[in-house]
Write a protein that holds these residues in place. Structure first.
Motif, PDB file in Angstrom:
ATOM      1  N   VAL A  67     -18.945 -11.102  -7.354  1.00 50.99           N
ATOM      2  CA  VAL A  67     -18.654  -9.702  -7.678  1.00 50.99           C
ATOM      3  C   VAL A  67     -17.334  -9.331  -7.011  1.00 50.99           C
ATOM      4  O   VAL A  67     -17.146  -9.568  -5.814  1.00 50.99           O
ATOM      5  CB  VAL A  67     -19.764  -8.752  -7.185  1.00 50.99           C
ATOM      6  CG1 VAL A  67     -19.379  -7.299  -7.438  1.00 50.99           C
ATOM      7  CG2 VAL A  67     -21.077  -9.078  -7.859  1.00 50.99           C
ATOM      8  N   GLN A  68     -16.446  -8.780  -7.814  1.00 46.50           N
ATOM      9  CA  GLN A  68     -15.170  -8.311  -7.299  1.00 46.50           C
ATOM     10  C   GLN A  68     -15.142  -6.789  -7.426  1.00 46.50           C
ATOM     11  O   GLN A  68     -15.549  -6.234  -8.445  1.00 46.50           O
ATOM     12  CB  GLN A  68     -14.021  -8.934  -8.092  1.00 46.50           C
ATOM     13  CG  GLN A  68     -12.732  -8.942  -7.351  1.00 46.50           C
ATOM     14  CD  GLN A  68     -11.718  -9.841  -8.001  1.00 46.50           C
ATOM     15  OE1 GLN A  68     -11.252  -9.536  -9.087  1.00 46.50           O
ATOM     16  NE2 GLN A  68     -11.383 -10.941  -7.352  1.00 46.50           N
ATOM     17  N   LEU A  69     -14.680  -6.136  -6.389  1.00 47.45           N
ATOM     18  CA  LEU A  69     -14.686  -4.681  -6.314  1.00 47.45           C
ATOM     19  C   LEU A  69     -13.266  -4.194  -6.065  1.00 47.45           C
ATOM     20  O   LEU A  69     -12.547  -4.760  -5.238  1.00 47.45           O
ATOM     21  CB  LEU A  69     -15.590  -4.248  -5.151  1.00 47.45           C
ATOM     22  CG  LEU A  69     -15.681  -2.776  -4.834  1.00 47.45           C
ATOM     23  CD1 LEU A  69     -16.462  -2.045  -5.922  1.00 47.45           C
ATOM     24  CD2 LEU A  69     -16.364  -2.578  -3.488  1.00 47.45           C
ATOM     25  N   THR A  70     -12.857  -3.157  -6.780  1.00 40.42           N
ATOM     26  CA  THR A  70     -11.565  -2.527  -6.547  1.00 40.42           C
ATOM     27  C   THR A  70     -11.801  -1.182  -5.885  1.00 40.42           C
ATOM     28  O   THR A  70     -12.559  -0.364  -6.402  1.00 40.42           O
ATOM     29  CB  THR A  70     -10.795  -2.329  -7.867  1.00 40.42           C
ATOM     30  OG1 THR A  70     -10.593  -3.602  -8.486  1.00 40.42           O
ATOM     31  CG2 THR A  70      -9.444  -1.676  -7.621  1.00 40.42           C
ATOM     32  N   LEU A  71     -11.182  -0.980  -4.731  1.00 46.30           N
ATOM     33  CA  LEU A  71     -11.274   0.282  -4.003  1.00 46.30           C
ATOM     34  C   LEU A  71      -9.901   0.920  -3.927  1.00 46.30           C
ATOM     35  O   LEU A  71      -8.930   0.264  -3.545  1.00 46.30           O
ATOM     36  CB  LEU A  71     -11.766   0.053  -2.567  1.00 46.30           C
ATOM     37  CG  LEU A  71     -13.210  -0.324  -2.344  1.00 46.30           C
ATOM     38  CD1 LEU A  71     -13.448  -0.603  -0.869  1.00 46.30           C
ATOM     39  CD2 LEU A  71     -14.140   0.771  -2.826  1.00 46.30           C
ATOM     40  N   ASP A  72      -9.814   2.186  -4.298  1.00 50.89           N
ATOM     41  CA  ASP A  72      -8.605   2.979  -4.083  1.00 50.89           C
ATOM     42  C   ASP A  72      -8.855   3.843  -2.858  1.00 50.89           C
ATOM     43  O   ASP A  72      -9.785   4.644  -2.847  1.00 50.89           O
ATOM     44  CB  ASP A  72      -8.305   3.873  -5.287  1.00 50.89           C
ATOM     45  CG  ASP A  72      -7.640   3.127  -6.424  1.00 50.89           C
ATOM     46  OD1 ASP A  72      -7.216   1.985  -6.218  1.00 50.89           O
ATOM     47  OD2 ASP A  72      -7.548   3.694  -7.521  1.00 50.89           O
ATOM     48  N   LEU A  73      -8.047   3.660  -1.845  1.00 54.34           N
ATOM     49  CA  LEU A  73      -8.195   4.399  -0.600  1.00 54.34           C
ATOM     50  C   LEU A  73      -7.025   5.348  -0.443  1.00 54.34           C
ATOM     51  O   LEU A  73      -5.864   4.950  -0.582  1.00 54.34           O
ATOM     52  CB  LEU A  73      -8.231   3.426   0.586  1.00 54.34           C
ATOM     53  CG  LEU A  73      -9.282   2.321   0.498  1.00 54.34           C
ATOM     54  CD1 LEU A  73      -9.068   1.312   1.618  1.00 54.34           C
ATOM     55  CD2 LEU A  73     -10.670   2.911   0.548  1.00 54.34           C
ATOM     56  N   PHE A  74      -7.335   6.610  -0.185  1.00 53.46           N
ATOM     57  CA  PHE A  74      -6.297   7.607   0.051  1.00 53.46           C
ATOM     58  C   PHE A  74      -6.133   7.726   1.557  1.00 53.46           C
ATOM     59  O   PHE A  74      -7.064   8.073   2.262  1.00 53.46           O
ATOM     60  CB  PHE A  74      -6.670   8.924  -0.619  1.00 53.46           C
ATOM     61  CG  PHE A  74      -6.691   8.784  -2.107  1.00 53.46           C
ATOM     62  CD1 PHE A  74      -5.537   8.974  -2.836  1.00 53.46           C
ATOM     63  CD2 PHE A  74      -7.849   8.400  -2.759  1.00 53.46           C
ATOM     64  CE1 PHE A  74      -5.546   8.804  -4.217  1.00 53.46           C
ATOM     65  CE2 PHE A  74      -7.864   8.223  -4.135  1.00 53.46           C
ATOM     66  CZ  PHE A  74      -6.708   8.431  -4.863  1.00 53.46           C
ATOM     67  N   LEU A  75      -4.963   7.385   2.038  1.00 53.07           N
ATOM     68  CA  LEU A  75      -4.711   7.255   3.463  1.00 53.07           C
ATOM     69  C   LEU A  75      -4.448   8.597   4.113  1.00 53.07           C
ATOM     70  O   LEU A  75      -3.765   9.447   3.557  1.00 53.07           O
ATOM     71  CB  LEU A  75      -3.526   6.313   3.690  1.00 53.07           C
ATOM     72  CG  LEU A  75      -3.679   4.932   3.035  1.00 53.07           C
ATOM     73  CD1 LEU A  75      -2.406   4.131   3.211  1.00 53.07           C
ATOM     74  CD2 LEU A  75      -4.858   4.193   3.616  1.00 53.07           C
ATOM     75  N   SER A  76      -4.990   8.744   5.313  1.00 56.70           N
ATOM     76  CA  SER A  76      -4.798   9.977   6.061  1.00 56.70           C
ATOM     77  C   SER A  76      -3.749   9.822   7.156  1.00 56.70           C
ATOM     78  O   SER A  76      -3.478  10.754   7.882  1.00 56.70           O
ATOM     79  CB  SER A  76      -6.124  10.432   6.679  1.00 56.70           C
ATOM     80  OG  SER A  76      -6.598   9.445   7.573  1.00 56.70           O
ATOM     81  N   GLY A  77      -3.180   8.650   7.278  1.00 57.97           N
ATOM     82  CA  GLY A  77      -2.188   8.397   8.309  1.00 57.97           C
ATOM     83  C   GLY A  77      -1.381   7.166   7.940  1.00 57.97           C
ATOM     84  O   GLY A  77      -1.491   6.647   6.832  1.00 57.97           O
ATOM     85  N   PRO A  78      -0.592   6.678   8.863  1.00 56.70           N
ATOM     86  CA  PRO A  78       0.260   5.518   8.579  1.00 56.70           C
ATOM     87  C   PRO A  78      -0.563   4.250   8.364  1.00 56.70           C
ATOM     88  O   PRO A  78      -1.690   4.125   8.841  1.00 56.70           O
ATOM     89  CB  PRO A  78       1.137   5.390   9.820  1.00 56.70           C
ATOM     90  CG  PRO A  78       0.421   6.130  10.889  1.00 56.70           C
ATOM     91  CD  PRO A  78      -0.416   7.170  10.218  1.00 56.70           C
ATOM     92  N   LEU A  79       0.023   3.339   7.645  1.00 58.03           N
ATOM     93  CA  LEU A  79      -0.591   2.040   7.375  1.00 58.03           C
ATOM     94  C   LEU A  79       0.206   0.971   8.112  1.00 58.03           C
ATOM     95  O   LEU A  79       1.425   0.899   7.972  1.00 58.03           O
ATOM     96  CB  LEU A  79      -0.573   1.753   5.869  1.00 58.03           C
ATOM     97  CG  LEU A  79      -0.967   0.348   5.445  1.00 58.03           C
ATOM     98  CD1 LEU A  79      -2.452   0.104   5.721  1.00 58.03           C
ATOM     99  CD2 LEU A  79      -0.667   0.135   3.967  1.00 58.03           C
ATOM    100  N   ASP A  80      -0.484   0.189   8.920  1.00 56.70           N
ATOM    101  CA  ASP A  80       0.139  -0.942   9.596  1.00 56.70           C
ATOM    102  C   ASP A  80      -0.518  -2.197   9.066  1.00 56.70           C
ATOM    103  O   ASP A  80      -1.741  -2.331   9.113  1.00 56.70           O
ATOM    104  CB  ASP A  80      -0.072  -0.870  11.115  1.00 56.70           C
ATOM    105  CG  ASP A  80       0.644   0.310  11.736  1.00 56.70           C
ATOM    106  OD1 ASP A  80       1.782   0.596  11.307  1.00 56.70           O
ATOM    107  OD2 ASP A  80       0.071   0.940  12.633  1.00 56.70           O
TER     108      ASP A  80
END
Length: 105
Positions: A67-80
């Motif tokens: 099973v492959q899942l796609t998640l869209d995450l809306f970021l609340s801060g910087p991404l490292d």
């Protein structure tokens, strides 16, 4: 009692209809990662660590085994992001923002 990770998704039924107990997101393999400036949004394509208990009949007929899942995450801060290889296993956790405006990873 804390919410299951999939209950924070826009369509929790996509996961809850497949699993009696949804798999953990620990040690999941990230197959694809895309960063978008709208939002800002991060899209992850993950291979879930286990196959559903009772997969749809078509999946059995076609011989599907993952099973492959796609998640869209809306970021609340910087991404490292540090490092990207041919095998990218991560421990992912989703939590609801205090304002109730969505989820963060």
């Amino acid at each position: 009692m804390s919410q299951a990770w999939f209950e924070l998704c826009d369509n929790p039924r996509a996961v809850s209809s497949l699993y009696s107990t949804a798999p953990d997101l620990e040690g999941v393999e990230v197959m694809e990662l895309r960063a978008f400036r709208d939002g800002p949004r991060l899209q992850l394509v993950l291979d879930l660590p286990s196959f559903p208990d009772d997969p749809p009949a078509r999946w059995r007929r076609e011989g599907f085994n993952a099973v492959q899942l796609t998640l869209d995450l809306f970021l609340s801060g910087p991404l490292d992001l540090a490092g990207w290889t041919t095998l990218n296993r991560v421990d992912l956790s989703l939590t609801e923002l205090e304002s109730g405006d969505g989820a963060r990873a």
